[in-house]
Design a protein around this motif. Sequence first.
Motif: not given
Length: 127
Positions: A75, A108-109, A112, A124
């Motif tokens: 990601i 994204a976080c 992840f 990530l």
Amino acid sequence: CKYLSHLMEFTQQSPNKNTVISIDESTITLSHTQLKIPCFVSSKKVEEISISSLEEISKEALFPLLSQESLDLLIIGTGKHSKFLSPKQQVSLSELGLGVESMNNVSACSSFNLLLSDLRPVGLLIL
């Protein structure tokens, strides 16, 4: 959420030490450490990196990060806004047998953390 002026915090969903706790414009905080952005995080590895833009992403640039573990998905957090790899980059990275998704850093976080809590082999990359 005014991303650049506020810290984005995440709920801890997983006991994994590399779960993302928060992110702002220059740092990412994991449950056990803080890294400057750009950085790479997986279940086994955390590392500040020299790749600073999407254009710099290639098989060669990612190989040192990915060579020690088998990831299914990478990601890529591209900052405040989502940006995407070129078709050429996508084809090149697919040759590694790696799925790649690009999205803004907050998404994204979150993604992840969710995949990490499901014990999925995910990496990530925050730019």
